[in-house]
Design an enzyme around this catalytic site. Structure first.
Site, PDB file in Angstrom:
ATOM      1  N   GLN A  79     -11.208 -13.698  27.608  1.00 33.83           N
ATOM      2  CA  GLN A  79     -10.227 -13.090  26.706  1.00 33.83           C
ATOM      3  C   GLN A  79     -10.896 -12.677  25.400  1.00 33.83           C
ATOM      4  O   GLN A  79     -10.987 -13.457  24.455  1.00 33.83           O
ATOM      5  CB  GLN A  79      -9.070 -14.055  26.425  1.00 33.83           C
ATOM      6  CG  GLN A  79      -7.995 -13.400  25.606  1.00 33.83           C
ATOM      7  CD  GLN A  79      -6.792 -14.282  25.392  1.00 33.83           C
ATOM      8  OE1 GLN A  79      -6.618 -15.311  26.012  1.00 33.83           O
ATOM      9  NE2 GLN A  79      -5.948 -13.864  24.487  1.00 33.83           N
ATOM     10  N   PHE A  80     -11.351 -11.423  25.345  1.00 34.85           N
ATOM     11  CA  PHE A  80     -12.083 -10.927  24.177  1.00 34.85           C
ATOM     12  C   PHE A  80     -11.265 -10.976  22.895  1.00 34.85           C
ATOM     13  O   PHE A  80     -11.810 -11.020  21.802  1.00 34.85           O
ATOM     14  CB  PHE A  80     -12.608  -9.511  24.422  1.00 34.85           C
ATOM     15  CG  PHE A  80     -11.562  -8.435  24.355  1.00 34.85           C
ATOM     16  CD1 PHE A  80     -11.342  -7.755  23.169  1.00 34.85           C
ATOM     17  CD2 PHE A  80     -10.808  -8.110  25.473  1.00 34.85           C
ATOM     18  CE1 PHE A  80     -10.374  -6.753  23.096  1.00 34.85           C
ATOM     19  CE2 PHE A  80      -9.849  -7.121  25.411  1.00 34.85           C
ATOM     20  CZ  PHE A  80      -9.621  -6.445  24.222  1.00 34.85           C
ATOM     21  N   THR A  81      -9.938 -10.999  23.006  1.00 35.07           N
ATOM     22  CA  THR A  81      -9.091 -10.987  21.806  1.00 35.07           C
ATOM     23  C   THR A  81      -9.208 -12.265  20.975  1.00 35.07           C
ATOM     24  O   THR A  81      -8.708 -12.310  19.849  1.00 35.07           O
ATOM     25  CB  THR A  81      -7.615 -10.726  22.158  1.00 35.07           C
ATOM     26  OG1 THR A  81      -7.153 -11.757  23.021  1.00 35.07           O
ATOM     27  CG2 THR A  81      -7.448  -9.360  22.819  1.00 35.07           C
TER      28      THR A  81
END
Length: 152
Positions: A79-81
């Site tokens: 999850q890059f966020t």
């Protein structure tokens, strides 16, 4: 490398477009994100720390056991966020998150490390897919870890 770890009764990740579902029972659900500067040392440190963290209850109800002690399962979802910068404006910036050509191999290596240490396969998402995640957070117990700030 940054992660949000949740102690769960169960968790599932579904990718409708791929007709894919992964599920675990009691254990840990971890969202993970990578920076370009992350190293194998970061991955190894976090894998060991996460699996050894004593956040499961013993027979007296004290959080004194690790996921390995209780024979729990693990799910890992990229999850890059988690690297969102929110200081300016209302649109988060993800400039610190590693690009897919860097983060995909790091994610795959992290999955392999956790599986090797845990001694069994882990649940996982599909990198870059539109995933639907459902979980029952047990406790709730939620821990945030960052390899660049190991003393929090």
């Amino acid at each position: 490398m940054r992660t949000v770890i949740q102690r769960v009764e169960n968790a599932t990740v579904t990718v409708a477009a791929e007709n894919y579902t992964s599920a675990i029972g009691p254990g840990l659900m971890a969202l993970v994100a990578f920076e370009e500067e992350d190293t194998l040392e970061d991955l190894e440190w976090l894998a060991r720390k996460m699996l050894a963290m004593r956040i499961f209850d013993d027979e007296e109800g004290v959080m004194n056991r690790s996921v390995m002690d209780v024979g729990g399962e693990v799910m890992l979802v990229s999850q890059f966020t988690l690297y969102a910068k929110t200081a300016k404006g209302n649109r988060p910036s993800y400039i610190r998150a590693a690009k897919p050509e860097i983060s995909v191999p790091l994610y795959n290596k992290f999955v392999s490390l956790v599986e090797d240490l845990l001694g069994k396969p882990v649940g996982k998402g599909i990198f870059g897919a539109d995933m639907k995640i459902a979980l029952v957070n047990d406790g709730p117990v939620t821990i945030v870890m960052d390899t660049k700030n190991r003393n929090i």
